[in-house]
Design a protein around this motif. Structure first.
Motif, mmCIF file in Angstrom:
data_model
loop_
_atom_site.group_PDB
_atom_site.id
_atom_site.type_symbol
_atom_site.label_atom_id
_atom_site.label_comp_id
_atom_site.label_asym_id
_atom_site.label_seq_id
_atom_site.Cartn_x
_atom_site.Cartn_y
_atom_site.Cartn_z
ATOM 1 N N TYR A 88 6.333 4.705 13.673
ATOM 2 C CA TYR A 88 6.618 5.064 12.293
ATOM 3 C C TYR A 88 5.464 5.859 11.682
ATOM 4 O O TYR A 88 4.288 5.547 11.882
ATOM 5 C CB TYR A 88 6.858 3.801 11.466
ATOM 6 C CG TYR A 88 7.180 4.080 10.021
ATOM 7 C CD1 TYR A 88 8.396 4.646 9.666
ATOM 8 C CD2 TYR A 88 6.276 3.771 9.012
ATOM 9 C CE1 TYR A 88 8.713 4.895 8.338
ATOM 10 C CE2 TYR A 88 6.578 4.018 7.680
ATOM 11 C CZ TYR A 88 7.794 4.586 7.354
ATOM 12 O OH TYR A 88 8.095 4.846 6.041
ATOM 13 N N ALA A 89 5.812 6.887 10.914
ATOM 14 C CA ALA A 89 4.823 7.676 10.174
ATOM 15 C C ALA A 89 5.186 7.640 8.699
ATOM 16 O O ALA A 89 6.345 7.831 8.329
ATOM 17 C CB ALA A 89 4.785 9.117 10.671
ATOM 18 N N THR A 90 4.221 7.390 7.865
ATOM 19 C CA THR A 90 4.463 7.283 6.429
ATOM 20 C C THR A 90 4.541 8.662 5.776
ATOM 21 O O THR A 90 3.901 9.616 6.222
ATOM 22 C CB THR A 90 3.335 6.500 5.738
ATOM 23 O OG1 THR A 90 2.097 7.214 5.920
ATOM 24 C CG2 THR A 90 3.201 5.116 6.320
ATOM 25 N N ASN A 91 5.330 8.763 4.713
ATOM 26 C CA ASN A 91 5.286 9.938 3.860
ATOM 27 C C ASN A 91 4.017 9.885 3.015
ATOM 28 O O ASN A 91 3.417 8.826 2.836
ATOM 29 C CB ASN A 91 6.514 9.998 2.955
ATOM 30 C CG ASN A 91 7.777 10.311 3.728
ATOM 31 O OD1 ASN A 91 7.759 11.103 4.669
ATOM 32 N ND2 ASN A 91 8.889 9.698 3.336
ATOM 33 N N ASP A 92 3.610 11.032 2.509
ATOM 34 C CA ASP A 92 2.409 11.111 1.681
ATOM 35 C C ASP A 92 2.736 11.630 0.290
ATOM 36 O O ASP A 92 3.601 12.500 0.123
ATOM 37 C CB ASP A 92 1.370 12.047 2.311
ATOM 38 C CG ASP A 92 0.604 11.402 3.451
ATOM 39 O OD1 ASP A 92 0.057 10.306 3.242
ATOM 40 O OD2 ASP A 92 0.558 11.984 4.544
ATOM 41 N N MET A 93 2.039 11.092 -0.695
ATOM 42 C CA MET A 93 2.062 11.624 -2.053
ATOM 43 C C MET A 93 0.627 11.825 -2.493
ATOM 44 O O MET A 93 -0.187 10.898 -2.426
ATOM 45 C CB MET A 93 2.766 10.665 -3.014
ATOM 46 C CG MET A 93 2.614 11.041 -4.495
ATOM 47 S SD MET A 93 3.244 12.690 -4.898
ATOM 48 C CE MET A 93 4.997 12.354 -4.928
ATOM 49 N N PHE A 94 0.294 13.041 -2.887
ATOM 50 C CA PHE A 94 -1.048 13.357 -3.345
ATOM 51 C C PHE A 94 -1.007 13.707 -4.829
ATOM 52 O O PHE A 94 -0.379 14.689 -5.224
ATOM 53 C CB PHE A 94 -1.628 14.535 -2.558
ATOM 54 C CG PHE A 94 -1.803 14.267 -1.090
ATOM 55 C CD1 PHE A 94 -2.811 13.430 -0.637
ATOM 56 C CD2 PHE A 94 -0.953 14.848 -0.158
ATOM 57 C CE1 PHE A 94 -2.972 13.178 0.712
ATOM 58 C CE2 PHE A 94 -1.107 14.607 1.193
ATOM 59 C CZ PHE A 94 -2.115 13.762 1.632
ATOM 60 N N LEU A 95 -1.668 12.883 -5.645
ATOM 61 C CA LEU A 95 -1.792 13.176 -7.067
ATOM 62 C C LEU A 95 -2.985 14.092 -7.289
ATOM 63 O O LEU A 95 -4.079 13.851 -6.764
ATOM 64 C CB LEU A 95 -1.954 11.884 -7.864
ATOM 65 C CG LEU A 95 -0.734 10.954 -7.888
ATOM 66 C CD1 LEU A 95 -1.038 9.704 -8.703
ATOM 67 C CD2 LEU A 95 0.500 11.662 -8.448
ATOM 68 N N ASN A 96 -2.762 15.115 -8.065
ATOM 69 C CA ASN A 96 -3.763 16.150 -8.303
ATOM 70 C C ASN A 96 -4.734 15.701 -9.392
ATOM 71 O O ASN A 96 -4.353 15.508 -10.544
ATOM 72 C CB ASN A 96 -3.049 17.438 -8.720
ATOM 73 C CG ASN A 96 -3.961 18.635 -8.801
ATOM 74 O OD1 ASN A 96 -5.173 18.511 -8.911
ATOM 75 N ND2 ASN A 96 -3.368 19.812 -8.759
ATOM 76 N N PHE A 143 -7.311 15.627 -4.348
ATOM 77 C CA PHE A 143 -6.000 14.998 -4.360
ATOM 78 C C PHE A 143 -6.152 13.538 -3.957
ATOM 79 O O PHE A 143 -6.852 13.216 -2.988
ATOM 80 C CB PHE A 143 -5.047 15.713 -3.408
ATOM 81 C CG PHE A 143 -4.572 17.042 -3.938
ATOM 82 C CD1 PHE A 143 -3.391 17.133 -4.660
ATOM 83 C CD2 PHE A 143 -5.315 18.196 -3.724
ATOM 84 C CE1 PHE A 143 -2.950 18.344 -5.155
ATOM 85 C CE2 PHE A 143 -4.887 19.419 -4.209
ATOM 86 C CZ PHE A 143 -3.701 19.496 -4.936
ATOM 87 N N VAL A 144 -5.497 12.652 -4.709
ATOM 88 C CA VAL A 144 -5.625 11.214 -4.502
ATOM 89 C C VAL A 144 -4.398 10.705 -3.750
ATOM 90 O O VAL A 144 -3.273 10.803 -4.264
ATOM 91 C CB VAL A 144 -5.751 10.474 -5.846
ATOM 92 C CG1 VAL A 144 -5.911 8.973 -5.616
ATOM 93 C CG2 VAL A 144 -6.922 11.027 -6.651
ATOM 94 N N PRO A 145 -4.550 10.168 -2.521
ATOM 95 C CA PRO A 145 -3.398 9.615 -1.791
ATOM 96 C C PRO A 145 -2.759 8.493 -2.596
ATOM 97 O O PRO A 145 -3.434 7.553 -3.006
ATOM 98 C CB PRO A 145 -4.024 9.089 -0.492
ATOM 99 C CG PRO A 145 -5.333 9.799 -0.371
ATOM 100 C CD PRO A 145 -5.810 10.030 -1.767
ATOM 101 N N SER A 146 -1.444 8.550 -2.804
ATOM 102 C CA SER A 146 -0.818 7.630 -3.750
ATOM 103 C C SER A 146 0.572 7.173 -3.339
ATOM 104 O O SER A 146 1.296 6.605 -4.155
ATOM 105 C CB SER A 146 -0.737 8.296 -5.135
ATOM 106 O OG SER A 146 -2.014 8.697 -5.594
ATOM 107 N N ALA A 147 0.974 7.383 -2.097
ATOM 108 C CA ALA A 147 2.317 6.983 -1.677
ATOM 109 C C ALA A 147 2.518 5.481 -1.810
ATOM 110 O O ALA A 147 3.579 5.017 -2.256
ATOM 111 C CB ALA A 147 2.582 7.426 -0.244
ATOM 112 N N PHE A 148 1.512 4.689 -1.452
ATOM 113 C CA PHE A 148 1.612 3.237 -1.558
ATOM 114 C C PHE A 148 1.417 2.787 -3.003
ATOM 115 O O PHE A 148 2.091 1.881 -3.480
ATOM 116 C CB PHE A 148 0.585 2.568 -0.647
ATOM 117 C CG PHE A 148 0.872 2.742 0.820
ATOM 118 C CD1 PHE A 148 1.629 1.804 1.505
ATOM 119 C CD2 PHE A 148 0.392 3.833 1.514
ATOM 120 C CE1 PHE A 148 1.904 1.951 2.853
ATOM 121 C CE2 PHE A 148 0.658 3.998 2.859
ATOM 122 C CZ PHE A 148 1.415 3.055 3.529
ATOM 123 N N THR A 149 0.486 3.424 -3.683
ATOM 124 C CA THR A 149 0.220 3.077 -5.074
ATOM 125 C C THR A 149 1.471 3.242 -5.933
ATOM 126 O O THR A 149 1.726 2.433 -6.834
ATOM 127 C CB THR A 149 -0.902 3.972 -5.636
ATOM 128 O OG1 THR A 149 -2.032 3.907 -4.774
ATOM 129 C CG2 THR A 149 -1.302 3.539 -7.032
#
Length: 666
Positions: free
Chosen positions: A458-466, A472-478
């Motif tokens: 499994y590979a997680t998706n990523d969300m980066f808050l600017n 950019f702050v990794p935030s997919a779990f947050t």
């Protein structure tokens, strides 16, 4: 644990071709999930706290980092797919399942969005390989209804890939273009009231080959949308499998080393009479790289849209628009080094300097080195280029990098500067980015669809808050994007009839599925000889827009071999969200306003620049209003539109929460 095979396609001595030794590692990475892509509804078997320990550990790390950030992150997304009514299931060809081989079918399909029936709600089009792609009407309040049949868009096993909405005849209704693998590309004219008519043959765009992404743009400034189609290269044989798909060649990932497998991408000129003309050679835009996707933006500020083409196995290409008549390859002038395994691309102003930067995701470099699921440090680094065999790089290494790239624009006379590592946007197994202002703070954020599915972990998706262009702050779990609903990471991937008279009895899976090791990994066989393989979930594409009309942005994905995710944000219930939506209507310029540049001046004096390019995700181009988060500002003082015609139009400001339609006066 049986370890995963090290490389999918770049070290060909160990290709995971028919397969199970790779798939056995899945159970060590993920919990079981009984969600089936073949069922009528998703029934997840796990609670969030049953997600694998490495996934929960990553969540703790990410939240700890976010706690020290000033970026707005105190909101969450929830998967509301079941509540939305969407029952679409992405269906795959056997070469991505029970007859698995490392071939380009696993690159997946797109999801596109547009208001197809003029009711001011954004509808969704999901592309599938098998079965039919589907059009879902937005009913409001996050609810959707399947109107595929009534819209005239039902297809059977067309092996779809990409989609693009564009109003090619300037009648005010978005038309739809869909690419396929050797089943003929399709152009559907929007007849109004949510009805479409297939005009592919009469329009002259029914090319049949190994097509991928596509986009509408007006390259010559005549006010009519032209069409670019990205073609990968020949990766199939003439043999056919279930549903009529063309079986992939065994050495697909050596395809770029064979000149006879090259397949030029196509530039179509809009003739203005409902037809298109292939002008690739006439304009000099002959690109035979393994091109999966593209985006149009003005690289040097001369008012003409240039084309950036991703190459999934070699150097990318920047084709400069020379006065709307010719294109010239100016890659090295602007991008001396580009990612080797590029998939997705998006041009946007990440640092607020008013100039368009370029973000590119690189999938194939990550197939050189695989990492343990918990090795986040390894996954956030560029690939070690010394691990790439020279034989895979026929043009050498000088102009290549091996990983994602975030190219900062330094002005119209200087090459772009690569900053992905320092800004923290290196990812693992990425397909493509979807970019918009998720937290409405006035800075565009980035969602990256990642995954490899069967037979990989499994590979997680990523969300980066600017963070105001600084990082950019990794935030997919947050933000609750990961873990997925109920902590699910797996699903049944395929079944095989392995009994004495079963149709699949000759497959390797049938010979190994009864072993104790296979059963532990999630491959089981019942008393009738039916084998079921469990494999990981994975996203291929996404689109960001306000699904439920509450003023904040939501995310809809297209999952490979599964149900989509409909990720609804609760930002507007946590904050007073200040935003502005701008919808463009060209007159001399194309009706959709594609190529227009919009600059919003906030009350505090800061400028936000966005370009209406339609690029909404990997393999996906949509027709959406431009969304401007205003941060703490309750109004904007000025809106400037630079139309594709070159004319500049300015308007007085607007209050927060406004949906502004701007008709050009060019």
């Amino acid at each position: 644990m049986i370890r995963l095979i090290r490389s999918r396609g770049l070290s060909f001595s160990r290709l995971p071709f028919l397969l199970l030794s790779s798939a056995f590692a899945l159970s060590a990475c993920s919990p079981r999930d009984n969600t089936s892509a073949s069922s009528s509804s998703a029934t997840a078997a796990n609670a969030v706290d049953s997600a694998p320990p490495w996934l929960l550990a990553r969540a703790d790390q990410e939240r700890a980092r976010a706690s020290g950030s000033s970026v707005v992150h105190d909101f969450r997304f929830s998967d509301k797919r079941e509540a939305s009514g969407i029952t679409f299931v992405n269906r795959i060809v056997d070469d991505a399942g029970k007859t698995y081989k490392a071939v380009h079918y696993d690159h997946g399909t797109g999801v596109c969005a547009a208001d197809v029936d003029g009711d001011n709600r954004i509808d969704l089009f999901f592309v599938s390989q098998r079965g039919s792609s589907e059009l879902w009407k937005n009913l409001g309040d996050g609810k959707f209804s399947d109107i595929t049949a009534s819209a005239g868009l039902t297809t059977v096993d067309q092996i779809g890939v990409g989609c693009a909405f564009g109003d090619y005849d300037n009648d005010g209704r978005p038309d739809l273009f869909v690419t396929t693998v050797r089943h003929g590309n399709r152009l559907y004219h929007n007849e109004g009231n949510g009805k479409f008519r297939d005009v592919s043959i009469t329009a002259g765009v029914n090319y049949s080959g190994h097509s991928s992404g596509a986009l509408f743009f007006d390259y010559d400034g005549d006010g009519k949308l032209d069409l670019f189609v990205a073609n990968v290269g020949r990766y199939t044989t003439n043999d056919t499998g279930a549903g009529g798909f063309y079986v992939g060649v065994n050495d697909a990932f050596q395809g770029h080393l064979h000149a006879d497998r090259a397949e030029s991408s196509i530039l179509y000129h809009n003739e203005g009479n409902g037809t298109f003309k292939d002008v690739s050679r006439a304009t000099g835009l002959v690109d035979k790289s393994w091109n999966g996707d593209a985006t149009a933006f003005d690289v040097d500020g001369d008012g003409r849209p240039d084309l950036y083409l991703t190459n999934m196995q070699g150097e990318n290409h920047l084709w400069h628009n020379d006065g709307g008549k010719k294109f010239s390859d100016q890659t090295y002038k602007w991008f001396p080094r580009t990612p080797f395994g590029a998939m997705g691309v998006k041009a946007f102003d990440f640092n607020g300097d008013g100039m368009l930067d370029v973000y590119i995701t690189d999938m194939h470099s990550d197939m050189i080195d695989t990492f343990e699921p918990s090795d986040w440090s390894g996954k956030s680094r560029k690939t070690d280029s010394t691990h790439v065999m020279d034989t895979m790089l026929p043009t050498g290494r000088t102009h290549l990098m091996f990983g994602n790239a975030l190219f900062a624009n330094r002005g119209p006379t200087r090459p772009f500067m690569e900053l992905s590592d320092s800004l923290g946007v290196e990812t693992y197994w990425p397909w493509g980015p979807s970019v918009d202002d998720i937290n409405a703070d006035g800075w565009d954020d980035v969602f990256v669809a990642n995954s490899m599915n069967f037979p990989f972990p499994y590979a997680t998706n990523d969300m980066f808050l600017n963070d105001a262009g600084r990082a950019f702050v990794p935030s997919a779990f947050t933000l609750g994007i990961e873990p997925r609903l109920h902590g699910a990471t797996e699903q049944p991937w395929f079944t095989a009839q392995c009994g004495p008279t079963g149709a699949d009895r000759a497959l390797k899976v049938c010979g190994t599925c009864n072993s104790p090791e296979a059963k532990q990994a999630g491959c089981t066989m019942d008393a009738n000889g039916k084998a079921t393989m469990i494999a990981t979930k994975g996203t291929r594409s996404a689109v960001i827009f306000d699904v439920d009309g509450d003023g904040d942005l939501d995310i809809v994905t297209n999952e490979f071999n599964g149900f989509p995710q409909v990720l609804i944000s609760d930002l507007s219930s946590k904050h007073a969200v200040h935003w502005l939506a701008v919808r463009l209507q060209g007159t001399v310029s194309n009706r959709q306003g594609l190529g227009a540049r919009v600059t919003v001046t906030l009350a505090d004096g800061r400028l936000i620049v966005k370009v209406n390019d339609g690029q909404s995700g990997y393999l996906s181009h949509s027709d959406l209003p431009l969304y401007f988060g205003l941060g703490s500002n309750e109004s904007v003082t000025r809106i400037e539109v630079r139309w594709p015609s070159g004319k500049v139009q300015t308007l007085d400001g607007a209050a927060k929460g406004a949906r502004t339609i701007i008709e050009s006066r060019d």
